[in-house]
Design an enzyme around this catalytic site. Structure first.
Site, PDB file in Angstrom:
ATOM      1  N   ASP A 151       0.872  -1.160   0.000  1.00 28.23           N
ATOM      2  CA  ASP A 151       0.000   0.000   0.000  1.00 28.23           C
ATOM      3  C   ASP A 151       0.915   1.218   0.000  1.00 28.23           C
ATOM      4  OD1 ASP A 151      -2.264   1.697   0.564  1.00 28.23           O
ATOM      5  OD2 ASP A 151      -1.420   1.841   2.570  1.00 28.23           O
TER       6      ASP A 151
HETATM    7  P1  ADP Z   1      -3.900   4.513  -0.476  1.00 33.52           P
HETATM    8  O1  ADP Z   1      -4.224   3.333  -1.311  1.00 33.52           O
HETATM    9  O2  ADP Z   1      -2.811   5.328  -1.075  1.00 33.52           O
HETATM   10  O3  ADP Z   1      -3.686   4.191   0.954  1.00 33.52           O
HETATM   11  P2  ADP Z   1      -6.655   5.215  -0.040  1.00 33.52           P
HETATM   12  O4  ADP Z   1      -7.238   4.021  -0.710  1.00 33.52           O
HETATM   13  O5  ADP Z   1      -6.728   5.250   1.429  1.00 33.52           O
HETATM   14  O6  ADP Z   1      -5.168   5.485  -0.546  1.00 33.52           O
HETATM   15  O7  ADP Z   1      -7.344   6.500  -0.638  1.00 33.52           O
HETATM   16  C1  ADP Z   1      -7.368   6.703  -2.040  1.00 33.52           C
HETATM   17  C2  ADP Z   1      -7.776   8.100  -2.403  1.00 33.52           C
HETATM   18  O8  ADP Z   1      -9.071   8.385  -1.896  1.00 33.52           O
HETATM   19  C3  ADP Z   1      -6.891   9.165  -1.826  1.00 33.52           C
HETATM   20  O9  ADP Z   1      -5.768   9.423  -2.634  1.00 33.52           O
HETATM   21  C4  ADP Z   1      -7.834  10.349  -1.781  1.00 33.52           C
HETATM   22  O10 ADP Z   1      -7.915  10.940  -3.044  1.00 33.52           O
HETATM   23  C5  ADP Z   1      -9.162   9.732  -1.471  1.00 33.52           C
HETATM   24  N1  ADP Z   1      -9.446   9.725  -0.034  1.00 33.52           N
HETATM   25  C6  ADP Z   1      -9.464   8.667   0.796  1.00 33.52           C
HETATM   26  N2  ADP Z   1      -9.775   9.031   2.037  1.00 33.52           N
HETATM   27  C7  ADP Z   1      -9.956  10.356   2.021  1.00 33.52           C
HETATM   28  C8  ADP Z   1     -10.291  11.346   3.007  1.00 33.52           C
HETATM   29  N3  ADP Z   1     -10.503  11.042   4.287  1.00 33.52           N
HETATM   30  N4  ADP Z   1     -10.394  12.621   2.599  1.00 33.52           N
HETATM   31  C9  ADP Z   1     -10.172  12.945   1.321  1.00 33.52           C
HETATM   32  N5  ADP Z   1      -9.852  12.084   0.371  1.00 33.52           N
HETATM   33  C10 ADP Z   1      -9.745  10.809   0.690  1.00 33.52           C
HETATM   34 MG    MG Z   2      -3.714   3.407   2.861  1.00 34.16          MG
END
Ligand code: ADP
Ligand code: MG
Length: 660
Positions: free
Chosen positions: A336
């Site tokens: 991740d």
């Molecule tokens: P990663 O796979 O990098 O851990 P996530 O799956 O947690 O990322 O989130 C993917 C995308 O969703 C983020 O890059 C963001 O654009 C959006 N996102 C997720 N959670 C939030 C939040 N709490 N506030 C704003 N945007 C969010």
């Molecule tokens: Mg994450």
């Protein structure tokens, strides 16, 4: 494996041990005595000499043999012939043909070998229990009357405890007063002390080395992170791994086969007139001794216990031999991005409003919603808004801009995309463009993304208010860790992220990952991990345990980082890295690789040796004594020592990983 369930504090002082010593002493004395007399005699039926040395040996055989006789009777009753039965037959068989030296040797040496293996397992178990014992038994709790000393196990959540400099912290909690350096190595394996201030999380069993702390308990005594670790390690130690199950199934065939072979060797050749009955009987007995699968059966569990225990002491919780073995052979690892490869402490770099909306308004709306989110993006926005608020408090009286008093209802986290809620009755969203009904983000959005920023939009479902750009940095040392994984044979390294392609690529490039899968929803991550498992057989996945729980569960081995603060993560991950530190990852892989090699070597050694000895026994080249000494005692010793060597594998010391 009765010996492995011993719970006495020391296996060296049990009645079993005592019988082994006495039997061994009588064996040595009797052997020396009969050698001194210089009598040589041939094996013959019922030829046991009831002279003085013969009696000494007989006593030795019976005393040490008592470790097997009662269990042998039970195994006959259950109609499942085990090693106790084999040993009993071998001891009485040797006595029957007038070989008391061999009889006593079998009894004493097998008893010692059993002791040795339970001692090995025991030492590992104890070293885990020591962790808990190292936690203080007493705690000073703050009461209305002042202070009271109570047993640490009776601390209740919410109570305040006082920790003086040099004392261990008795419970998990939050610092409410004071400041101190805390050595957290018992929990995280991290030897560099952490500085704990107001609001910091502290763990039971860690040492407040520099200052006074007052801690509000966040768990009850007996339910601390340390207690969880110890319980889970104990469970892990008792779970069977795949090679262990394989060996057990194998032993189920091996032992009866070898026993049958031994009987055939005793009966068939003499019937064919190929030599004396006694001679073949002796060879058959030797085979019986070899038929005992002891070293083979313990080869895996002693290795697993040794590795799992040693890992726990370095802040890596491995939930069973199964995961240790899987990690030992995996060539593919998925990562991740946010919070795992990057440190997840994002910083807001730009806040912009569209169409006349002020940046302050965009930030205010985002912050009041994100205050309810646990996502690193959410935390970064709230922190930034708080900082702005403080600046304003000093300057102009507009702190109300970011007051968290707004009515926020219907909060909803949309995993992998963002958050939604009603603010003062208005539907609001923060997150990826998909969250907004068919609205296209302005060119500025992509411009910021191209520079490697994570950009989120803020607005109503059908009206954009503005955007917030955040920067996240790769963890220091991430590139070095990934390079080391390559050296360890993890050739496939895949970044999985919900973030946009441009951002993901710019981070991936800096740390040496070429395979990037971006814009993934949690279910996409699960699907990709499943595909990777199909393609590579075993896939490990590193994630943060909360957002990535489904993908972690789908991977062959789910590894969670920074688990110390999150009991749920500790419970659900297959492997938990307690410290929020990437360098534990190559350590875990290295340990697992070594453990796997030790297991394979141990099984091969035990099997190979037995096959060789069996062949020699049938040909009359291997005596009973040699079979016992090499085939059992020797093999057990080598197998256990080999396993114990695993505790020498250690995480890299700070500085030894090149920080690019
Ligand atoms: P990663 O796979 O990098 O851990 P996530 O799956 O947690 O990322 O989130 C993917 C995308 O969703 C983020 O890059 C963001 O654009 C959006 N996102 C997720 N959670 C939030 C939040 N709490 N506030 C704003 N945007 C969010
Ligand atoms: Mg994450």
């Amino acid at each position: 494996m009765g010996a492995m369930s011993t719970t006495a504090s020391s296996v060296w002082r049990t009645p079993t041990a005592l019988r082994a010593y006495v039997g061994g002493a009588f064996w040595l004395a009797g052997t020396a005595w009969s050698l001194a007399r210089g009598e040589s005699h041939e094996a013959a039926w019922l030829s046991v000499q009831l002279d003085a040395p013969g009696l000494v040996l007989l006593v030795g055989a019976l005393v040490a043999g008592w470790n097997f006789f009662p269990k042998a009777v039970r195994s006959v009753r259950r109609l499942s012939l085990d090693m106790n039965f084999l040993m009993t037959v071998a001891i009485f068989g040797a006595l029957l043909i007038g070989e008391p030296i061999e009889a006593a040797a079998i009894a004493a040496l097998f008893s010692l070998a059993e002791l040795l293996e339970s001692a090995a397992v025991h030492r590992a178990r104890r070293s885990i229990e020591e962790l808990v014992r190292l936690a203080p038994q007493q705690a000073r709790v703050v009461t209305p009357a002042g202070e009271e000393t109570i047993p640490a196990s009776e601390i209740r959540k919410g109570q305040r405890v006082r920790v003086r400099p040099g004392e261990k912290i008795p419970v998990d909690g939050t610092v409410v007063d004071g400041e101190s350096a805390v050595d957290e190595s018992t929990v995280t394996g991290e030897s560099v002390p952490a500085t704990k201030v107001l609001g910091s999380t502290v763990y039971a069993g860690t040492l407040a080395s520099g200052g006074y702390l007052e801690v509000e308990a966040t768990t009850d005594g007996g339910d601390t992170t340390l207690d969880h670790i110890v319980r889970l390690v104990k469970e892990a130690q008792s779970k069977r791994s795949p090679s262990e199950r394989f060996v057990e199934r194998f032993a189920k065939v091996y032992t009866p086969t070898a026993t049958g072979l031994a009987m055939a060797v005793m009966i068939v050749p003499p019937l064919l007139g190929l030599g004396t009955g006694v001679e073949w009987f002796t060879r058959g007995l030797t085979l019986l001794v070899i038929a005992c699968p002891c070293a083979l059966v313990i080869a895996t569990p002693v290795t697993v216990v040794s590795a799992v225990t040693s890992a726990a002491r370095h802040g890596v919780l491995i939930k069973g031999g199964e995961y240790l073995e899987a990690l030992g052979r995996t060539r593919a690892m998925a990562f991740d991005k946010t919070g795992s490869l990057t440190h997840g402490r994002l910083e807001v770099t730009d806040v912009e409003g569209f169409d006349g909306t002020s940046a302050g308004e965009v930030l205010r709306v985002a912050a009041v919603i994100e205050a309810r989110s646990e996502h690193p993006i959410g935390r970064a926005i709230v922190t930034h808004a708080g900082g702005v608020a403080r600046v304003r408090e000093k300057g102009e009286p507009r702190a109300a801009d970011v007051a968290v008093t707004d009515m926020v209802t219907d909060f909803e986290a949309r995993a992998g995309r963002g958050v939604a809620a009603r603010v003062d009755g208005r539907q609001m969203r923060v997150g990826v463009p998909d969250l907004f009904d068919g609205l296209r983000p302005p060119p500025r959005f992509e411009e910021l993304e191209r520079s490697g920023r994570t950009v989120v939009l803020v607005g109503e479902p059908d009206r954009l208010l503005g955007l917030i750009a955040l920067a996240d940095e790769p963890r220091p040392g991430a590139a070095g860790v990934l390079a080391e994984l390559e050296r360890l044979g993890v050739h496939e390294r895949i970044m999985l992220t919900g973030d946009q392609e441009l951002v993901a690529r710019s981070i991936a490039e800096r740390i040496g990952i070429t395979d990037v899968r971006a814009r993934l929803l949690p279910e996409d991550k699960v699907r990709i991990v499943r595909e990777l498992v199909e393609e590579h057989g075993a896939v490990a996945m590193l994630g943060d345990g909360v957002n990535d729980a489904p993908a972690l569960a789908t991977a062959t081995v789910g590894i969670a980082m920074g688990a110390a603060g999150s009991p749920a993560t500790i419970e659900t991950a297959d492997i938990a890295l307690m410290a929020d530190d990437l360098k534990l990852l190559p350590y875990a892989v290295r340990l697992a690789r070594r453990a796997r090699r030790v297991i394979i070597f141990n099984i091969a050694l035990a099997l190979g040796l037995k096959l060789l000895l069996a062949l020699g026994a049938v040909l009359g080249l291997v005596s009973l004594l040699v079979a016992v000494l090499l085939g059992d005692m020797g093999a057990t010793l080598v197998v256990t020592l080999n396993a114990a060597r695993l505790s020498r594998v250690r995480p890299a010391q700070p500085g030894s990983i090149v920080i690019p």
